[in-house]
Write a protein that holds these residues in place. Structure first.
Motif, mmCIF file in Angstrom:
data_model
loop_
_atom_site.group_PDB
_atom_site.id
_atom_site.type_symbol
_atom_site.label_atom_id
_atom_site.label_comp_id
_atom_site.label_asym_id
_atom_site.label_seq_id
_atom_site.Cartn_x
_atom_site.Cartn_y
_atom_site.Cartn_z
ATOM 1 N N ALA A 358 -18.652 4.053 -10.435
ATOM 2 C CA ALA A 358 -19.540 3.231 -11.271
ATOM 3 C C ALA A 358 -20.867 2.974 -10.562
ATOM 4 O O ALA A 358 -21.927 2.930 -11.211
ATOM 5 N N ARG A 359 -20.840 2.819 -9.248
ATOM 6 C CA ARG A 359 -22.074 2.612 -8.497
ATOM 7 C C ARG A 359 -22.957 3.852 -8.562
ATOM 8 O O ARG A 359 -24.184 3.767 -8.671
ATOM 9 N N HIS A 362 -24.565 3.948 -12.033
ATOM 10 C CA HIS A 362 -25.642 2.958 -12.128
ATOM 11 C C HIS A 362 -26.909 3.458 -11.436
ATOM 12 O O HIS A 362 -28.025 3.303 -11.961
ATOM 13 N N SER A 363 -26.750 4.087 -10.276
ATOM 14 C CA SER A 363 -27.905 4.618 -9.555
ATOM 15 C C SER A 363 -28.564 5.745 -10.345
ATOM 16 O O SER A 363 -29.793 5.826 -10.435
ATOM 17 N N THR A 365 -28.564 6.229 -13.610
ATOM 18 C CA THR A 365 -29.267 5.671 -14.772
ATOM 19 C C THR A 365 -30.594 5.035 -14.350
ATOM 20 O O THR A 365 -31.630 5.198 -15.017
ATOM 21 N N GLY A 366 -30.580 4.347 -13.227
ATOM 22 C CA GLY A 366 -31.796 3.686 -12.763
ATOM 23 C C GLY A 366 -32.889 4.643 -12.332
ATOM 24 O O GLY A 366 -34.070 4.289 -12.360
#
Length: 400
Positions: A358-359, A362-363, A365-366
């Motif tokens: 998940a981390r 998230h990275s 997507t950012g």
């Protein structure tokens, strides 16, 4: 160096199983190598059952446990009777000077316990009539033993460091050069390889990109269990074999099937993982298959992340018999990005793997607006620990 040491030295696992003993140690103990190596220390050298006050096993075990926990431990001169190997039931009264030292592995944990012994039976008997001289002698002997073992520990660490340097050179020679990019044009990829920090050995992580007919591209990453030169050599064999099979196989699953069969004939290749993806830009789809590896991620132009986790099978060589591997397909939109990586990028010992993945999502997507090269750098900056990763990391960022 280990064989030639004038002191008796043995290596034990943290569970106190003999790994190796040098000739001096075996002569002092009156044992052959096969009577010691592979055995629990107190099976090989039990206490004298005829001595009700025998405390050798108890005291030595406590010292070895301290060393296995990372603490260097010097014992007072200790009586520990030994049974004659050629005369069962006959015990000799003997006195020993003992030093136990932890030897750390690449991850900073205790890999071995170095058990250094020197018999002082005759010297103690000769000095017994003069207590002051005996005490001075014992103090000098213990100091000399401590200095000797400190030197041995430093030499072992130096040997690990030399192996790491050689393995890094070998590994770099076998991987595609990360700069300039191994592919030009619309499918130019950003690739990164980062060795573990603070470890004495590199691991067997690898990546590859292969041009296929009809404008297709095959991309793969893998991870060999183990460290150092052996892992780097196994990595080179597996990478070369997969490169060849991807060119002729009917899809990534068939290529991994062949690689799994080949891995059975390579010592050290057991339980290696790999994932392969074939990208077809004309059809805007990709086909993939995984042999026990973490799922690649597909980053859509809008920032959505899809894990390629619908075709996962056990690691290479894990099947007791030959079985076909699964394969899955997925369509993508122009502007998407494919990310393949090894576990050093995301796995942490203190967290669940779902949290790690998940981390990563998230990275991604950012940083969805970044080109491949800055995206690769951003992922490493976001995901690798600030004090350095404890495992190697391979990363491929492929624009679609």
């Amino acid at each position: 160096m280990f064989e030639a040491l004038p002191a008796g030295v043995a290596l034990l696992t943290p569970d106190l199983i003999y790994v190796e003993a040098n000739p001096r140690y075996l002569r002092l103990a009156g044992r052959r190598r096969e009577q010691v190596v592979g055995r629990y220390i107190f099976e090989a050298f039990p206490d004298n059952p005829r001595r009700k006050d025998a405390l050798g096993t108890h005291r030595l075990a406590a010292s070895l446990r301290r060393a296995a926990g990372g603490q260097r431990d010097t014992m007072a001169v200790q009586r520990y009777d030994t049974q004659r190997s050629d005369e069962p039931g006959v015990w000799d009264e003997r006195y020993w000077s003992v030093l136990n030292v932890p030897v750390l592995g690449p991850d900073g944990r205790v890999r071995w316990v170095l058990n250094r012994v020197e018999e002082v039976t005759e010297l103690l008997r000769a000095k017994n009539e003069c207590p002051a001289e005996r005490a001075n002698f014992m103090e000098a002997e213990l100091y000399n033993h401590a200095r000797e073992l400190q030197d041995v520990n430093e030499r072992l660490r130096s040997a690990y460091a030399r192996e790491r340097e050689v393995a890094l050179v070998l590994q770099s020679a076998m991987l595609p050069a990360p700069s300039p990019s191994p592919h030009a044009g619309p499918h130019a990829a950003a690739v990164r390889y980062r060795p573990a920090q603070g470890a004495l050995n590199v691991c067997g992580d690898w990546y590859d990109l292969v041009d296929l007919p009809e404008g297709r591209t095959a991309v793969a990453v893998g991870d060999v269990v183990g460290h150092g030169l052996e892992a780097a050599a196994v990595m080179g064999q597996l990478r070369s074999a997969l490169t060849a099979t991807l060119r002729i196989a009917d899809g990534p699953a068939q290529a991994l099937e062949a690689l799994g069969l080949h891995a059975r004939s390579i010592p050290g290749a057991e339980a290696a993982t790999a994932v392969a993806v074939i990208v077809d830009p004309a059809r805007h789809d990709l086909h993939y298959s995984s042999a026990g590896h973490l799922p690649p991620a597909l980053l859509a132009p809008d920032g959505g992340v899809t894990l390629l986790d619908r075709a996962t099978d056990p690691p290479l060589g894990a099947h007791p018999e030959h079985l076909p591997r699964p394969q899955a397909a997925l369509e993508y939109h122009t502007g998407a990005t494919l990310i393949l990586y090894t576990d050093g990028l995301i796995e942490r010992r203190d967290e669940d793997i779902d949290t790690s993945v998940a981390r990563l999502a998230h990275s991604l997507t950012g940083h969805r607006t970044l080109d491949p090269e800055p995206l690769a750098d951003a992922l490493l900056a976001d995901l690798l620990p600030s004090d350095g990763a404890t495992d190697d990391t391979a990363l491929v960022v492929l624009p679609l």
